[in-house]
Design a protein around this motif. Structure first.
Motif, PDB file in Angstrom:
ATOM      1  N   PHE A 125      15.261  -2.094  -1.465  1.00  0.00           N
ATOM      2  CA  PHE A 125      14.942  -0.845  -0.779  1.00  0.00           C
ATOM      3  C   PHE A 125      14.359   0.119  -1.816  1.00  0.00           C
ATOM      4  N   TYR A 126      13.143   0.565  -1.563  1.00  0.00           N
ATOM      5  CA  TYR A 126      12.441   1.477  -2.461  1.00  0.00           C
ATOM      6  C   TYR A 126      12.655   2.890  -1.932  1.00  0.00           C
ATOM      7  N   VAL A 127      13.356   3.706  -2.743  1.00  0.00           N
ATOM      8  CA  VAL A 127      13.783   5.017  -2.272  1.00  0.00           C
ATOM      9  C   VAL A 127      12.996   6.103  -2.987  1.00  0.00           C
ATOM     10  N   THR A 128      12.426   7.010  -2.194  1.00  0.00           N
ATOM     11  CA  THR A 128      11.653   8.099  -2.779  1.00  0.00           C
ATOM     12  C   THR A 128      11.760   9.314  -1.866  1.00  0.00           C
ATOM     13  N   THR A 129      10.994  10.355  -2.155  1.00  0.00           N
ATOM     14  CA  THR A 129      10.948  11.504  -1.249  1.00  0.00           C
ATOM     15  C   THR A 129       9.482  11.852  -0.974  1.00  0.00           C
ATOM     16  N   TYR A 130       9.257  12.463   0.183  1.00  0.00           N
ATOM     17  CA  TYR A 130       7.919  12.919   0.548  1.00  0.00           C
ATOM     18  C   TYR A 130       8.093  14.132   1.439  1.00  0.00           C
ATOM     19  N   LYS A 131       7.423  15.216   1.108  1.00  0.00           N
ATOM     20  CA  LYS A 131       7.645  16.475   1.808  1.00  0.00           C
ATOM     21  C   LYS A 131       9.151  16.739   1.852  1.00  0.00           C
ATOM     22  N   ASN A 132       9.670  17.011   3.081  1.00  0.00           N
ATOM     23  CA  ASN A 132      11.105  17.293   3.155  1.00  0.00           C
ATOM     24  C   ASN A 132      11.927  16.095   3.590  1.00  0.00           C
ATOM     25  N   TYR A 133      11.435  14.907   3.275  1.00  0.00           N
ATOM     26  CA  TYR A 133      12.102  13.697   3.765  1.00  0.00           C
ATOM     27  C   TYR A 133      12.510  12.768   2.627  1.00  0.00           C
ATOM     28  N   ASN A 134      13.671  12.134   2.791  1.00  0.00           N
ATOM     29  CA  ASN A 134      13.968  10.942   2.004  1.00  0.00           C
ATOM     30  C   ASN A 134      13.217   9.796   2.663  1.00  0.00           C
ATOM     31  N   ILE A 135      12.582   8.972   1.842  1.00  0.00           N
ATOM     32  CA  ILE A 135      11.844   7.826   2.368  1.00  0.00           C
ATOM     33  C   ILE A 135      12.462   6.557   1.777  1.00  0.00           C
ATOM     34  N   VAL A 136      12.782   5.616   2.642  1.00  0.00           N
ATOM     35  CA  VAL A 136      13.290   4.315   2.188  1.00  0.00           C
ATOM     36  C   VAL A 136      12.363   3.241   2.741  1.00  0.00           C
TER      37      VAL A 136
ATOM     38  N   PRO B 212       0.818  -1.228   0.000  1.00  0.00           N
ATOM     39  CA  PRO B 212       0.000   0.000   0.000  1.00  0.00           C
ATOM     40  C   PRO B 212       0.850   1.276   0.000  1.00  0.00           C
ATOM     41  N   LEU B 213       2.026   1.216   0.602  1.00  0.00           N
ATOM     42  CA  LEU B 213       2.906   2.401   0.606  1.00  0.00           C
ATOM     43  C   LEU B 213       3.510   2.618  -0.772  1.00  0.00           C
ATOM     44  N   LEU B 214       3.921   1.526  -1.419  1.00  0.00           N
ATOM     45  CA  LEU B 214       4.488   1.659  -2.764  1.00  0.00           C
ATOM     46  C   LEU B 214       3.431   2.198  -3.720  1.00  0.00           C
TER      47      LEU B 214
ATOM     48  N   TYR C 291       9.738   5.435  -7.369  1.00  0.00           N
ATOM     49  CA  TYR C 291      10.862   5.284  -6.450  1.00  0.00           C
ATOM     50  C   TYR C 291      12.009   4.601  -7.186  1.00  0.00           C
ATOM     51  N   ASN C 292      13.209   4.714  -6.636  1.00  0.00           N
ATOM     52  CA  ASN C 292      14.350   3.948  -7.134  1.00  0.00           C
ATOM     53  C   ASN C 292      14.465   2.677  -6.313  1.00  0.00           C
ATOM     54  N   GLU C 293      15.005   1.639  -6.919  1.00  0.00           N
ATOM     55  CA  GLU C 293      15.167   0.371  -6.215  1.00  0.00           C
ATOM     56  C   GLU C 293      16.642   0.069  -6.015  1.00  0.00           C
TER      57      GLU C 293
END
Ligand code: 3QA
Length: 230
Positions: free
Chosen positions: A34-45, A16-18, A24-26
Motif C-alpha cells: 500500500f503506497y500512502v501519500t497525501t494530496y490536497k486535503n486527502y490521505n491517499i492509499v 502512472p499514479l505512483l 509515498y510510504n510503503e
C-alpha cells in the motif's frame, strides 16, 4: 482528513499514479504493497491487488478495514463489449455484476447470490464528480454496467453471452469485488476503466499493445476526479 483508497489490479494500472505522486510510504499487508501519500486535503492509499476477484476483494477489504478508506476508486483497463466502445475510451460503471456466478440450478437468476444483489450500484456522488471532471475536459464518458469474472475474455461467443445475459458494456476481472466489499462496508466507490481491447478473438494482442496507454488514460482521469473533489 479523509482517506481515498485507489485500487488497480495490475502493477501497470497504478504505476502512472505512483509516478504522479512521486513520494509515498510503503506498507505491506496481505501480499500487497500500500503506497500512502497525501494530496490536497486527502490521505491517499494506492495498491494493485493482482488479477481477479479474490485478490481484489482482499485489497479492498484492507483499504476499508485497515486504512479506514472513506472512498474507494478503482482504476484500470477493460475489455469493451458495446460496439460504440473503442480502445482508449473511458467507462464509468453504473453498476457491477459477477457474470461467473451461477446457482441457476435452484431457480436463481444468473449472477445472483442470496442476500446480495445481481447488480450493485456505484456511488452517485462520486459518479457525478467523475462526470463533471469529464465534461471539463471534453472527455466522453461511457456510463453502463460492467461485468466481472475470473477469465480474460477473448472469444466472440463468450463475449456475446455476457452481453445477452447481463447487458454489460465492458468486462473485466475485479470490479464486482470492489462493489461487493465496498457496499458491505458502506464505503462509497466508483469504477473507472479505459478500454484496452474488445474481448474478441484479437483481445490478447490488443491488450498487450494498449495496456500501458489505456492504464495511463484511466489514471490521469483519476487525477482529474481528485481535482474535482472538494
Ligand atoms: C487481464 C487483466 C485483469 O486484471 C482484468 C486486465 C481488459 N481486457 C479484458 C478482457 N477480459 C477480462 N478482463 C479484461 N483486466 C489479465 S490477463 C493478462 C495478464 O498478462 C481488465 C481486462 N478481455 C500478464 C502477463 O503474463
Amino acid at each position: 482528513m479523509k482517506t481515498i483508497g485507489i485500487i488497480g489490479a495490475m502493477r501497470e494500472e497504478i504505476t502512472p499514479l505512483l509516478d504522479f505522486f512521486k513520494e509515498y510510504n510503503e506498507i505491506q499487508i496481505g501480499g500487497n504493497i500500500f503506497y500512502v501519500t497525501t494530496y490536497k486535503n486527502y490521505n491517499i492509499v494506492i495498491a494493485y491487488s493482482k488479477i481477479g476477484k479474490i485478490h481484489a476483494s482482499l485489497t479492498c477489504s484492507t483499504m476499508g478495514l485497515h486504512f479506514n478508506a472513506d472512498y474507494i476508486i478503482f482504476t484500470g483497463v477493460a475489455g469493451g463489449l458495446s460496439n460504440d466502445l473503442k480502445v482508449g475510451d473511458i467507462v464509468l460503471a453504473s453498476s457491477l455484476c459477477q457474470y461467473d456466478v451461477d446457482i441457476s440450478a435452484f431457480g436463481h437468476p444468473l449472477g445472483f447470490i442470496p442476500e446480495s444483489k445481481l447488480y450493485i450500484d456505484t456511488d452517485s456522488n462520486l459518479n457525478e464528480i467523475a462526470k463533471r471532471a469529464a465534461n471539463k475536459q471534453n472527455i466522453e464518458l461511457k456510463y453502463g454496467i460492467i461485468a466481472s469474472g475470473d477469465s480474460f475474455i477473448s472469444d466472440k461467443d463468450k463475449k456475446q453471452w455476457i452481453i445477452d445475459n447481463f447487458k454489460a458494456c465492458a468486462v473485466e476481472m475485479e470490479g464486482a469485488s470492489i462493489a461487493v466489499v465496498s457496499s458491505l462496508l458502506n464505503i462509497p466507490f466508483c469504477i473507472i476503466r479505459a478500454i484496452s481491447d474488445s474481448a474478441d478473438d484479437n483481445a490478447d494482442v490488443s491488450f498487450d499493445e494498449f495496456l500501458e496507454d489505456s492504464a495511463k488514460k484511466s489514471a490521469s482521469f483519476i487525477i482529474s476526479i481528485l481535482d474535482e473533489m472538494e
